[in-house]
Scaffold this active site. Sequence first.
Site, mmCIF file in Angstrom:
data_model
loop_
_atom_site.group_PDB
_atom_site.id
_atom_site.type_symbol
_atom_site.label_atom_id
_atom_site.label_comp_id
_atom_site.label_asym_id
_atom_site.label_seq_id
_atom_site.Cartn_x
_atom_site.Cartn_y
_atom_site.Cartn_z
ATOM 1 N NE ARG A 14 -1.310 2.583 2.821
ATOM 2 C CZ ARG A 14 -0.821 3.730 3.287
ATOM 3 N NH1 ARG A 14 -0.709 4.797 2.508
ATOM 4 N NH2 ARG A 14 -0.422 3.826 4.550
ATOM 5 C CD GLU A 15 3.451 5.366 2.778
ATOM 6 O OE1 GLU A 15 2.543 5.624 3.570
ATOM 7 O OE2 GLU A 15 3.928 6.214 1.988
ATOM 8 C CG HIS A 75 -4.653 2.485 4.011
ATOM 9 N ND1 HIS A 75 -4.652 3.616 3.231
ATOM 10 C CD2 HIS A 75 -4.259 2.876 5.244
ATOM 11 C CE1 HIS A 75 -4.265 4.645 3.975
ATOM 12 N NE2 HIS A 75 -4.019 4.224 5.189
ATOM 13 N NE ARG A 135 -5.201 2.318 10.889
ATOM 14 C CZ ARG A 135 -4.439 2.851 9.936
ATOM 15 N NH1 ARG A 135 -3.150 2.605 9.910
ATOM 16 N NH2 ARG A 135 -4.953 3.613 8.976
ATOM 17 C CB THR A 169 1.117 12.330 7.226
ATOM 18 O OG1 THR A 169 0.167 11.585 7.974
ATOM 19 C CG2 THR A 169 0.774 12.303 5.760
ATOM 20 C CG HIS A 196 2.230 5.243 8.590
ATOM 21 N ND1 HIS A 196 2.159 4.180 7.708
ATOM 22 C CD2 HIS A 196 2.463 6.344 7.830
ATOM 23 C CE1 HIS A 196 2.329 4.626 6.476
ATOM 24 N NE2 HIS A 196 2.523 5.940 6.511
ATOM 25 C CG HIS A 198 5.823 9.243 5.685
ATOM 26 N ND1 HIS A 198 6.010 8.929 4.361
ATOM 27 C CD2 HIS A 198 4.593 8.786 6.015
ATOM 28 C CE1 HIS A 198 4.915 8.336 3.898
ATOM 29 N NE2 HIS A 198 4.042 8.228 4.880
ATOM 30 C CG HIS A 292 37.306 -0.584 11.871
ATOM 31 N ND1 HIS A 292 35.967 -0.355 12.003
ATOM 32 C CD2 HIS A 292 37.919 0.581 12.202
ATOM 33 C CE1 HIS A 292 35.757 0.899 12.392
ATOM 34 N NE2 HIS A 292 36.935 1.480 12.512
HETATM 35 C C1 HCA Z 1 -0.898 8.919 3.076
HETATM 36 C C2 HCA Z 1 -1.578 8.291 4.228
HETATM 37 C C3 HCA Z 1 -0.716 7.635 5.232
HETATM 38 C C4 HCA Z 1 -1.669 6.875 6.104
HETATM 39 C C5 HCA Z 1 -1.121 6.243 7.318
HETATM 40 C C6 HCA Z 1 -2.183 5.568 8.134
HETATM 41 C C7 HCA Z 1 0.079 8.670 6.063
HETATM 42 O O1 HCA Z 1 -0.500 8.198 2.153
HETATM 43 O O2 HCA Z 1 -0.823 10.118 3.060
HETATM 44 O O3 HCA Z 1 -3.180 5.137 7.597
HETATM 45 O O4 HCA Z 1 -1.945 5.441 9.348
HETATM 46 O O5 HCA Z 1 1.287 8.681 5.989
HETATM 47 O O6 HCA Z 1 -0.569 9.439 6.746
HETATM 48 O O7 HCA Z 1 0.211 6.774 4.628
HETATM 49 CU CU CU Z 2 2.225 7.181 4.864
#
Ligand code: HCA
Ligand code: CU
Length: 378
Positions: A14-15, A75, A135, A169, A196, A198, A292
């Site tokens: 997905r992501e 999702h 969720r 995000t 989650h 980034h 090393h």
């Molecule tokens: C996005 C959404 C998401 C969703 C994460 C989640 C994010 O693609 O913008 O569902 O918890 O980073 O917020 O990936």
């Molecule tokens: Cu995301």
Amino acid sequence: MAFHRFHIVDTTLREGEQWANAHFTSAQRAAIATQLDQFGVEYLELTSPCASPQSASDLRTIAALPLQNARVLTHTRCHLPDVRLAADCGVAGVNVLFGTSPQLREWSHGRSLEQILDQAIPVIRLLRDRNLEVRFSCEDAFRTPLPDLLRIYQAVDLLGVDRIGIADTVGIATPREVERVVGAVRNAVRCDIEFHGHNDGGCAVANTYAALEAGATHLNTTVLGIGERNGIAALSGLIARLYLTDPSSVERYSLQRLAELDHSVAAMLGIAVPFNACITSATAFAHKAGLHTKAVLANPASYEAIDPAAFGRERDVLIGHRLTGRHALQSRARALGLALSDTTIGKIASQLKNQADDRPLTLAEVDGLLRDGALQAA
Ligand code: HCA
Ligand code: CU
């Protein structure tokens, strides 16, 4: 330190598909799902069936695979029609999300907190009625005022979600902020907590680990860390981090499969495994400088906190370059069965350094120098 139980929710399908250069075929999607399941992740998150006809049919196919470990989630937006379709695809649960930061409320969907909750109620009810895991995630949680976040999470907790999701995000959180926010949410809800993160600020793995320490139960990863922009926490990075704290926390996973998984997905993406990938990169266990290599040859634990053998990897002690020390050459000579004096090794080391100033020598070339040196000394 022993961890509480956590679950990996891998979202490569997905992501990961949101990475600019990702375009998996149906066969590749099924292969990735199977490999992740064999590795042992507890959940796979797949693209919404509303995204495209192929996404819908691949979701059904993968949800019907005889997987051993992974439950298949999809999702979707927090919209009844999307969730209805998702619930009919044979999945174990649905991860829904709603943007809650002022930025997303203004520029993305224009809804108030009340409207967000009004929209969530029938969605959560439908999924509960269908006995599916549900969720609810606040997108952009780290730009959402904490009182707003807690209000939403407490409301959906009372509505009976299995877990709430906290999404960084735009990748702005630091481990300390993650600890503060996840800790506050942990104290406010009974349900499980998914994180989650980034990687815009290079903190994705650190933040995911901080979330675990602060009480998160479900952790999002992708293979190689692929995702929007520069992605999210990489599976191999998170596994490395967990292993470093407590090897027993990851012993349930098939660690020997991790490198193959990264390499196989990289091949599908047409890229190499990044040189700095934890555990799985070509050079993750390569030692070069004389200080090393000397110590590693005496005891690998001197410069290795991760045992490569635990992951089916081998260490590489590089001795064909200009930084090579005499100890490394002596140790290689012994491995070849050559007994060379310190003086001979010293001569060979000078010879090697002269040649290696032009270009590094292969191991076979170094062996040649050692054998020639042994003949001349005889
Ligand atoms: C996005 C959404 C998401 C969703 C994460 C989640 C994010 O693609 O913008 O569902 O918890 O980073 O917020 O990936
Ligand atoms: Cu995301």
